[in-house]
Scaffold this active site. Structure first.
Site, mmCIF file in Angstrom:
data_model
loop_
_atom_site.group_PDB
_atom_site.id
_atom_site.type_symbol
_atom_site.label_atom_id
_atom_site.label_comp_id
_atom_site.label_asym_id
_atom_site.label_seq_id
_atom_site.Cartn_x
_atom_site.Cartn_y
_atom_site.Cartn_z
ATOM 1 N N HIS A 466 0.839 -1.209 0.000
ATOM 2 C CA HIS A 466 0.000 0.000 0.000
ATOM 3 C C HIS A 466 0.874 1.260 0.000
ATOM 4 C CE1 HIS A 466 -3.647 2.369 1.247
ATOM 5 N NE2 HIS A 466 -2.695 3.164 1.714
ATOM 6 N N GLU A 467 1.777 1.337 0.961
ATOM 7 C CA GLU A 467 2.617 2.543 1.052
ATOM 8 C C GLU A 467 3.535 2.662 -0.165
ATOM 9 O OE1 GLU A 467 1.770 4.728 3.036
ATOM 10 O OE2 GLU A 467 0.501 3.465 4.296
ATOM 11 N N HIS A 470 1.766 4.373 -2.963
ATOM 12 C CA HIS A 470 1.879 5.829 -2.827
ATOM 13 C C HIS A 470 3.253 6.291 -3.324
ATOM 14 C CE1 HIS A 470 -1.794 6.779 -0.724
ATOM 15 N NE2 HIS A 470 -1.505 6.070 0.348
ATOM 16 N N HIS A 473 3.549 6.579 -6.985
ATOM 17 C CA HIS A 473 2.840 7.781 -7.433
ATOM 18 C C HIS A 473 3.795 8.984 -7.395
ATOM 19 C CE1 HIS A 473 -1.414 9.857 -7.229
ATOM 20 N NE2 HIS A 473 -0.817 10.032 -8.383
#
Length: 677
Positions: A466-467, A470, A473
């Protein structure tokens, strides 16, 4: 010879090893003065305002200040101490004052407005149009059109809010650090896996105590709640966890909560909005509180029957197994785990040996390489703020360096709980130079012990992915301006890249790349992967209800006038009514440690997790149609979503990727709340 201030010297990577605590305040004060000069240059210009001499110059004004404050506030989250926290209380009001000076600078706003009013006649590309809109709204949404008296009122509100938010977070961290469950009788450890007991013994040893210590940091708290047989001890730990900021002492957060929501409401009213949620959601995909509430109600309608059915099954199971008459919150994880073991014949402990931290890190790197052609090379010359932090250079398929990546994985006293991605430098283009980003992820994963390396739970594996989503991104950003780059997107879109990457954790093709037994090197067997997939929707109804309850609590604080609320606990109980399964615990209060909305940026935005789940489930269905490592689908996702940051409205970006808007049915199918195709 007197040493200079490393923060004021030119630097590319943060000079962590040279920074002393006393450097921060003077550096920030000087950087504020430099930023004021940048602003003065814009307003002193004699030529007519243009996009270049006003909007672009404003975008890059205060660049030094941005770099220094990003270092300071990241340290305050990941490696803080009393001194840093005291400094934060001094620095925050000065930064708030500066921000308000900029926003309330009539001459500056006049120039921005002039450019904005002629935007249709300007030959601007899409990103430039977005930047112009952002800059204009930065003023109008922050009081530029208010009277002088109202501007002063807004300034005072912002200052108070900044201090209250910091104080809230400091109290939560202090509460988390001060509690420990000290066990001296080995019989009290029944049910706990060996690795959990070893970690607790090491923690006791660090504190020069006999026996075992458990605390409120997730790697200690969660396994205890999941495996400890002794119900009274689970109760004690759960109540301690749920009572953070709710003890009626100097760390009590109730007054902070009430003041924060009331001041936020006043601010929204001052700016012409009925509630704080109306103010925040104007700049979100969801747009209005009505749309958010309707979205959550629709999900609640689908999830509640499933959740109630799951809860009844869990009650019956606990009654049969241990004659439990009434399930309590401290029973939830324990009996859910037992039932999962019974239904699927496996548990997290069987998985952990296949998820050694370094293997999982290599795994997420391999997934990024197969999808986007990225390579990660650990480097040792980059300065770090703690010995546990590792750094990597990131190169693309052409061998060009595109990012610097910091990773910090284990809990410490100076680190706040949870997991997050942040950045020390944004990506942008200036003077013909493509400045590449410095991205960091910070987590609180199970520490290695003297017997075993760091073995992650499956939940920790998905958190890492999940992190890292990010982080991608941020790393793959390819824009001109820092404020449209990377994760600078609408709050309910920012979770799409992170949540979509979690899907690879459930896929055989991805797991076989890295899930290898830490002792034997054996690749995770197919039967275990099948069990991961089969159990993925286990208690999904209850999990959805739980997430919705947090979103509804958030909206109850920010979507109405809170001035009549006097009792935080009573208000919270009312907000939870429609999602309540377990009996209420009178000693506990979630709001007093709900850092996402009272310290982080999720006020009137917690619904974003579910909103982005709709996007991520729909997006991943597109990947599965073509193969999870299909290069064309990955290229499309990178080029239309990841690299574009906030250059365009997220709905436009998503439709460019998917060819249509996201279908909510994809989420319901994945959650097992609708039949799959």
């Amino acid at each position: 010879m007197k040493q200079g201030n490393p923060l004021l010297e030119p630097f590319d990577t943060a000079p962590f090893m040279k920074i002393k605590t006393e450097h921060y305040k003077p550096a920030i004060e000087q950087a504020i003065e430099l930023a004021r000069k940048d602003i003065a240059e814009i307003t002193a210009a004699t030529e007519a305002p243009t996009f270049e001499n006003t909007i672009e110059k404003l975008e890059f004004a205060g660049e030094k200040l941005d770099r220094i404050t990003s270092i300071f506030f990241n340290i305050n989250s990941a490696e803080t101490n009393d001194e840093i926290q005291k400094l934060a209380q001094e620095i925050s009001p000065a930064l708030t004052d500066f921000k308000n000076d900029v926003i309330q600078n009539a001459e500056l706003f006049k120039r921005v407005k002039e450019v904005y009013l002629t935007k249709d006649a300007l030959d601007l590309n899409v990103e430039q149009q977005t930047l112009l809109d952002k800059k204009y709204k930065m003023f109008t949404r922050n009081g530029a059109n208010l009277s002088a008296e109202q501007k002063q009122e807004l300034r005072a509100l912002d200052k108070k809010l900044a201090a209250l938010s910091l104080n809230f977070g400091e109290n939560v961290l202090a509460e988390t650090n001060k509690y420990e469950l000290h066990i001296t009788n080995e019989r009290d450890l029944e049910g706990l896996p060996k690795g959990v007991k070893t970690a607790a013994r090491m923690l006791a040893k660090e504190k020069n105590k006999e026996g075992w210590i458990f605390n409120l940091h997730y790697p200690s708290y969660i396994p205890f709640m999941k495996y400890a047989k002794k119900r009274e001890l689970r109760k004690e730990l759960a109540i301690a966890f749920g009572a953070k900021g709710f003890h009626g002492d100097q760390l009590d957060n109730r007054e902070n909560v009430l003041q924060i929501v009331k001041l936020r409401h006043q601010k929204a009213n001052l700016l012409g909005y009925p509630t704080y949620a109306h103010y925040k959601l104007e700049e979100r995909m969801a747009e209005t509180p009505e749309k958010v509430n309707s979205f959550m109600e629709e999900l609640l309608e689908k999830a509640k029957p499933a959740a109630e059915k799951e809860f009844k099954e869990l009650e019956a199971f606990a009654r049969d197994l241990d004659q439990i008459d009434q399930l309590q919150k401290w029973d939830a994880a324990y009996y859910s785990e037992k039932l999962k073991q019974k239904l699927f014949d496996f548990d997290d402990e069987q998985l952990k040996p296949y998820f050694e931290l370094n293997n999982v890190i290599n795994g997420v790197f391999l997934v990024a390489e197969k999808l986007y052609g990225l390579k990660f090379q650990q480097v040792f010359e980059v300065e770090v703020y703690h010995p546990e932090v590792t750094t990597y250079t990131v190169t693309n398929e052409d061998g060009k360096e595109i990012a610097l990546f910091y990773a910090d994985f284990h809990p410490r006293e100076g680190k706040r709980g949870g997991a997050w991605m942040t950045s020390y430098k944004s990506q942008y283009r200036q003077n013909g130079q493509d400045e590449r980003p410095h991205i960091s992820i910070v987590c609180n994963f199970t520490k290695p012990t003297d017997e075993e390396p760091s073995l992650l739970t499956f939940n920790e594996v998905t958190t890492l992915f999940h992190e890292f989503g990010h982080a991608l991104h941020g790393m793959l950003a390819n824009t001109t301006y820092p404020s449209t780059s990377g994760t600078n997107v609408y709050w309910d879109f920012v979770e799409l890249p992170s949540q979509v990457l979690e899907n690879w954790c459930y896929e055989k093709e991805a797991l076989k790349l890295f899930a290898k037994h830490f002792e034997t090197g054996e690749v995770i067997p197919d039967e275990l992967i099948q069990k991961i997939k089969e159990s993925a929707t286990f208690h999904e109804g209850m999990a959805t209800l739980r997430q919705l309850s947090f979103g509804m609590l958030d909206m109850s604080w920010h979507g109405q006038d809170p001035s009549g609320i006097e009792d935080v606990k009573a208000h919270e109980e009312k907000a939870f009514e429609s999602t309540q399964l377990y009996p209420e615990v009178k000693e506990n209060c979630m709001s007093t440690s709900f850092s996402h909305i009272f310290q982080g940026g999720y006020a009137a935005g917690y619904y974003s997790y579910k909103w982005a789940e709709v996007l991520d489930a729909d997006a991943f269905e597109f990947f599965t149609e073509n193969g999870i490592f299909d290069s064309e689908t990955a290229r499309k996702f990178r080029d239309t979503v990841l690299s574009q940051g906030g250059t365009e409205h997220p709905l436009v970006l998503y439709k460019r990727f998917r060819g249509r808007e996201a279908a909510p049915e994809a989420l319901l199918r994945r959650a097992g709340l609708l039949p799959k195709n």
